[in-house]
Design a protein around this motif. Structure first.
Motif, short mmCIF file in Angstrom:
data_model
loop_
_atom_site.label_atom_id
_atom_site.label_comp_id
_atom_site.label_asym_id
_atom_site.label_seq_id
_atom_site.Cartn_x
_atom_site.Cartn_y
_atom_site.Cartn_z
N ILE A 6 -4.39 -5.32 36.61
CA ILE A 6 -5.80 -5.06 36.42
C ILE A 6 -6.03 -4.79 34.87
CG2 ILE A 6 -8.10 -4.07 36.61
CD1 ILE A 6 -7.31 -3.94 39.58
N GLU A 7 -5.12 -3.77 34.26
CA GLU A 7 -5.43 -3.31 32.84
C GLU A 7 -4.84 -4.59 32.08
OE1 GLU A 7 -2.70 -0.45 31.77
OE2 GLU A 7 -3.73 0.27 29.97
N GLY A 10 -7.68 -6.96 32.00
CA GLY A 10 -8.95 -6.57 31.27
C GLY A 10 -8.71 -6.63 29.91
N THR A 11 -7.46 -6.31 29.33
CA THR A 11 -7.02 -6.45 28.20
C THR A 11 -7.32 -7.70 27.50
OG1 THR A 11 -5.71 -4.47 28.14
CG2 THR A 11 -5.22 -5.96 26.35
N PHE A 91 -14.42 -10.48 34.60
CA PHE A 91 -13.34 -9.73 34.19
C PHE A 91 -13.53 -8.77 33.36
CE2 PHE A 91 -11.47 -14.03 35.92
CZ PHE A 91 -10.58 -13.40 36.86
N ASP A 92 -14.50 -8.82 32.36
CA ASP A 92 -15.06 -8.06 31.28
C ASP A 92 -15.35 -6.76 32.03
OD1 ASP A 92 -15.45 -7.40 28.63
OD2 ASP A 92 -17.57 -7.02 29.49
N THR A 93 -16.08 -6.83 33.06
CA THR A 93 -16.84 -5.61 33.95
C THR A 93 -15.39 -5.16 34.61
OG1 THR A 93 -18.59 -6.85 34.28
CG2 THR A 93 -18.10 -4.90 35.56
N LEU A 94 -14.39 -5.81 35.03
CA LEU A 94 -13.07 -5.10 35.68
C LEU A 94 -12.46 -4.39 34.77
CD1 LEU A 94 -11.73 -7.99 37.85
CD2 LEU A 94 -13.01 -6.16 38.65
N GLY A 95 -12.30 -4.93 33.43
CA GLY A 95 -11.77 -4.07 32.28
C GLY A 95 -12.44 -2.78 31.80
#
Length: 206
Positions: A6-7, A10-11, A91-95
């Motif tokens: 996930i990291e 997110g990156t 995906f930005d929100t997951l990050g």
């Protein structure tokens, strides 16, 4: 392993947002890399600097690799990505959620109080985007619409509450993660914004 995946996602998502903004501003490839880089690592770098630590990206080449990958992906799939705004917001929100938790945990591990950890969690999640927008000469998004930063701060408060209940650390991280994601996405769906400051910009004050 799940946190690591996930990291990385997110990156890459944060880096892609920087590249896409550079494209809209008609920047060259180097400008695109710079905006991608500051978006992906800017928040964590500011956090580590304020905490007196070595910036996290200096400990592993994976972050710069992710930035190059984002630049390549945007160049190859530019037309497709223009049609995926909703997916990349997700995906930005997951990050945002992951980096908020990372900021909280690192700050607490260094012996700082919880209120400092909440602020550092927010800085980790959103400061890169602020730096990106400033370099692109546009008003930072977090100052003008939706509840991006507030999702991070509220998530930090939830983390603090759960920590006081002596819940399993993995459960605390998972609950906080999903809380931030849900608050952010619901805020976007319902177009929730913070109240505006009601001051007449044209009026002169002595």
């Amino acid at each position: 392993m799940l946190d690591f995946i996930i990291e990385i996602v997110g990156t890459i998502a944060f880096a892609i947002s920087g590249v896409r903004l550079a494209g809209r501003r008609n920047y060259d490839i180097f400008g695109g890399f710079v905006l991608a880089w500051v978006t992906a690592v800017g928040g964590g770098t500011l956090r580590d600097t304020m905490l007196g630590q070595t910036p996290f990206w200096m400990t592993s080449p994976i972050y710069i690799t992710c930035t190059f990958l984002a630049l390549i992906l945007v160049q190859i799939f530019a037309n497709l990505m223009d049609k995926m705004n909703t997916a990349w917001i997700f995906f930005d929100t997951l990050g945002l959620a992951l980096f908020t938790i990372a900021g909280l945990q690192k700050t607490l591990a260094l012996g700082q109080p919880m209120w400092v950890a909440i602020m550092m969690g927010c800085i980790t999640g959103v400061a890169g985007g602020v730096i990106r927008d400033i370099l692109a000469s546009i008003k930072p998004v977090i100052f003008q619409k939706d509840i991006y930063a507030m999702s991070s701060i509220l998530g930090g408060c939830v983390y603090a509450l759960l920590l006081s209940w002596n819940i399993d650390p993995w459960a605390i991280s998972a609950i906080t993660f999903f809380f931030i994601v849900i608050v952010r996405l619901v805020g976007l769906r319902l177009n929730i914004e913070l109240p505006k400051i009601k001051i007449d910009a044209n009026k002169r004050y002595s």
